[in-house]
Design a protein around this motif. Structure first.
Motif, short mmCIF file in Angstrom:
data_model
loop_
_atom_site.label_atom_id
_atom_site.label_comp_id
_atom_site.label_asym_id
_atom_site.label_seq_id
_atom_site.Cartn_x
_atom_site.Cartn_y
_atom_site.Cartn_z
N LYS A 58 0.66 -1.42 -0.23
CA LYS A 58 0.50 0.20 0.06
C LYS A 58 0.79 0.96 0.19
O LYS A 58 0.23 2.07 -0.64
CB LYS A 58 -0.94 -0.12 1.17
N ALA A 59 1.86 1.02 0.92
CA ALA A 59 3.09 2.42 1.06
C ALA A 59 3.46 2.11 -0.47
O ALA A 59 3.50 3.32 -1.19
CB ALA A 59 3.38 2.13 2.24
N ALA A 60 4.57 1.76 -1.26
CA ALA A 60 4.67 1.76 -2.16
C ALA A 60 3.19 2.61 -3.16
O ALA A 60 4.39 2.98 -3.88
CB ALA A 60 5.13 0.13 -2.86
N LYS A 61 2.48 1.71 -3.45
CA LYS A 61 1.92 2.30 -3.68
C LYS A 61 1.43 4.19 -4.39
O LYS A 61 1.19 4.65 -5.27
CB LYS A 61 0.03 2.35 -4.51
N GLU A 62 1.21 4.39 -2.36
CA GLU A 62 1.21 5.56 -2.12
C GLU A 62 1.95 6.98 -2.82
O GLU A 62 2.16 8.00 -3.18
CB GLU A 62 0.24 5.34 -1.42
N GLY A 63 3.40 6.69 -2.25
CA GLY A 63 4.14 6.89 -2.80
C GLY A 63 4.38 8.30 -1.62
O GLY A 63 3.90 8.19 -0.39
N GLY A 64 5.29 9.22 -2.23
CA GLY A 64 5.50 10.41 -0.91
C GLY A 64 6.71 10.17 0.16
O GLY A 64 6.85 9.03 -0.10
N THR A 65 5.61 10.53 1.21
CA THR A 65 6.27 9.73 2.68
C THR A 65 5.10 8.74 3.42
O THR A 65 5.86 9.15 4.22
CB THR A 65 5.70 11.79 3.23
N LEU A 66 4.33 8.35 2.54
CA LEU A 66 4.04 6.93 3.12
C LEU A 66 5.06 5.85 3.81
O LEU A 66 5.56 5.46 4.57
CB LEU A 66 2.25 6.84 2.46
N PRO A 67 6.10 5.48 2.44
CA PRO A 67 6.77 4.63 2.89
C PRO A 67 7.85 4.79 3.62
O PRO A 67 8.27 3.66 5.04
CB PRO A 67 7.79 4.19 2.00
N ALA A 68 8.17 5.83 4.28
CA ALA A 68 8.84 6.63 5.77
C ALA A 68 8.47 6.29 6.24
O ALA A 68 8.62 6.43 7.20
CB ALA A 68 9.13 8.25 5.07
N VAL A 69 7.33 7.20 6.28
CA VAL A 69 6.09 6.85 7.73
C VAL A 69 6.34 5.26 7.91
O VAL A 69 6.56 4.94 9.32
CB VAL A 69 4.74 7.58 7.51
N MET A 70 5.95 4.02 7.58
CA MET A 70 5.52 3.46 7.73
C MET A 70 6.87 2.67 8.26
O MET A 70 7.24 2.01 8.72
CB MET A 70 5.27 2.40 6.29
#
Length: 403
Positions: free
Chosen positions: A311-323
């Motif tokens: 999910k984080a990979a698909k959303e991108g932006g700062t979401l992978p960093a947050v995860m």
């Protein structure tokens, strides 16, 4: 002779890299070493390899170091600033085997200094892959993967650059709890989770393998390293860990890299690229463990960390960093017996959902969030660590009330 700087020289990857260098001293020279707390081991490494510079974690560690080894002629650095300076100092290649987000800025600074990077720090690409790969291209710097899976993909692509990738086949051992139900995972202890069936790794990576977050992080790494969208990366659970990953091309031909589980192979491929080295690693026994290679689909419901990473990979932006930040905090809390094993995935999901809500609010306010900057990543990382800690405390309080 190739000059090598090792960031994280006392960890699992760092010590194995130095074993390779010891056996091939005519090929490599150690330019610099950095470590966290293991001053005793660093001292032994300094005596043997005589680097030009070293970096320790705290200023007081310098005094501890000087008590056990003669540091005359060696520049001694400390802290985050020292780590960044170490990455900028003269060398041919940096092996970044640091744990966690602290590895991202040294990678970027090393690239800016024109050094090739042998990358064993997942968080660099998970949190800042877009920035890192762009900088690497701009400065014509090689970013050579050290993860066994990404090294396998890299090796499969040698001689096939420019060919269209149909799929990346990313293999996973399944960890120590392959086939378990969510109910069974409720009673997992750190001791059980640290017993990986095939690989000898650091504590944090071993827990990530048990939750399958490790494979999720590797999906995001692969996206950036090989410029492939997430829907063209397929995870195959392969309990024998003989096939380390593969690539399917547009003509449906699949190339895969096989070998016994040994991190010295991907380390040596990165350090000695484009040549290969003689290693004492065992060959695959195709009439023993290699006789029956099996594959399974990953269980995304039970091992929700893998689904969250997708999910984080698909959303991108700062979401992978947050995860990633939430995961780092929660793994440490689990290792300290402060939260349960399945709490890791549950709380990460809550942190991610809160971050998505915050981003939607920003969009509604008309704030431009498209261009990703290092400062944004670091800010999101700090917020996620704080929020994960708060949720973990609430979780602990609720459990205490129930008991």
């Amino acid at each position: 002779m190739k000059n090598v700087t090792i960031l994280g020289s006392t960890g699992s990857i760092g010590t194995q890299a130095l074993e390779i260098i010891r056996d091939s001293s005519h090929k490599f020279n150690v330019a610099g070493l950095t470590c966290g707390k293991n001053i005793k081991l660093l001292s032994e490494q300094i005596l043997e390899f005589r680097p030009r510079f070293v970096c320790v974690d705290q200023k007081e560690d310098i005094e501890s170091l000087r008590k056990v080894v003669d540091c005359r002629g060696i520049e001694v650095l400390y802290g985050e600033e020292g780590l960044i300076k170490a990455a900028q100092m003269d060398t041919d290649i940096i092996l970044n085997s640091l744990m966690g987000m602290r590895g991202m800025l040294p990678t970027i600074k090393g690239i800016e200094a024109g050094h090739d990077i042998a990358l064993a720090n997942k968080e660099t690409l998970v949190a800042g892959g877009e920035i890192v790969m762009e900088e690497g291209k701009k400065r014509d710097v090689k970013i050579l993967p050290v993860d066994s899976e990404h090294s396998a993909i890299f090796q499969c692509l040698e001689g096939n650059k420019g060919e269209e990738i149909k799929r990346i086949l990313l293999t996973a051992s399944g960890g120590p709890f392959r086939g378990w139900s969510e109910k069974e995972l409720e009673n997992v202890t750190p001791e059980k989770a640290l017993k990986h069936p095939n690989w000898s790794m650091g504590r944090k990576i071993t827990i990530d393998s048990a939750t399958m977050m490790n494979k999720g992080l590797e999906i995001i790494e692969a996206m950036h390293l090989f410029d492939v969208p997430v829907d063209r990366i397929e995870v195959l659970v392969h309990p024998q860990s003989i096939i380390h990953s593969g690539v399917e091309f547009k003509d449906r031909a699949i190339l895969a890299q096989l070998g016994t589980p040994d991190m010295k192979v991907p380390i040596s491929v990165a350090l000695n690229y484009p040549e290969r080295m003689e290693l004492s690693t065992e060959s695959v026994d195709f009439f023993g463990k290699g006789a029956n290679l099996t594959f399974e689909k990953p269980d995304l419901e039970t091992f929700k960390c893998l689904g969250l990473a997708i999910k984080a990979a698909k959303e991108g932006g700062t979401l992978p960093a947050v995860m990633n930040a939430a995961n780092e905090v929660l793994v440490e809390l689990f290792l300290n017996n402060e939260i349960g094993f399945i709490d890791i995935g549950r709380i990460i999901e809550m942190v991610m959902n809160e971050h998505i809500d915050r981003l939607l609010l920003k969009e509604a306010e008309g704030k431009d969030n498209k261009k990703l900057m290092v400062e944004e990543i670091l800010k999101a990382d700090r917020w996620a660590r704080d929020y994960a800690g708060i949720l973990a405390k609430e979780c602990k309080v609720r459990k205490g009330e129930q008991s």
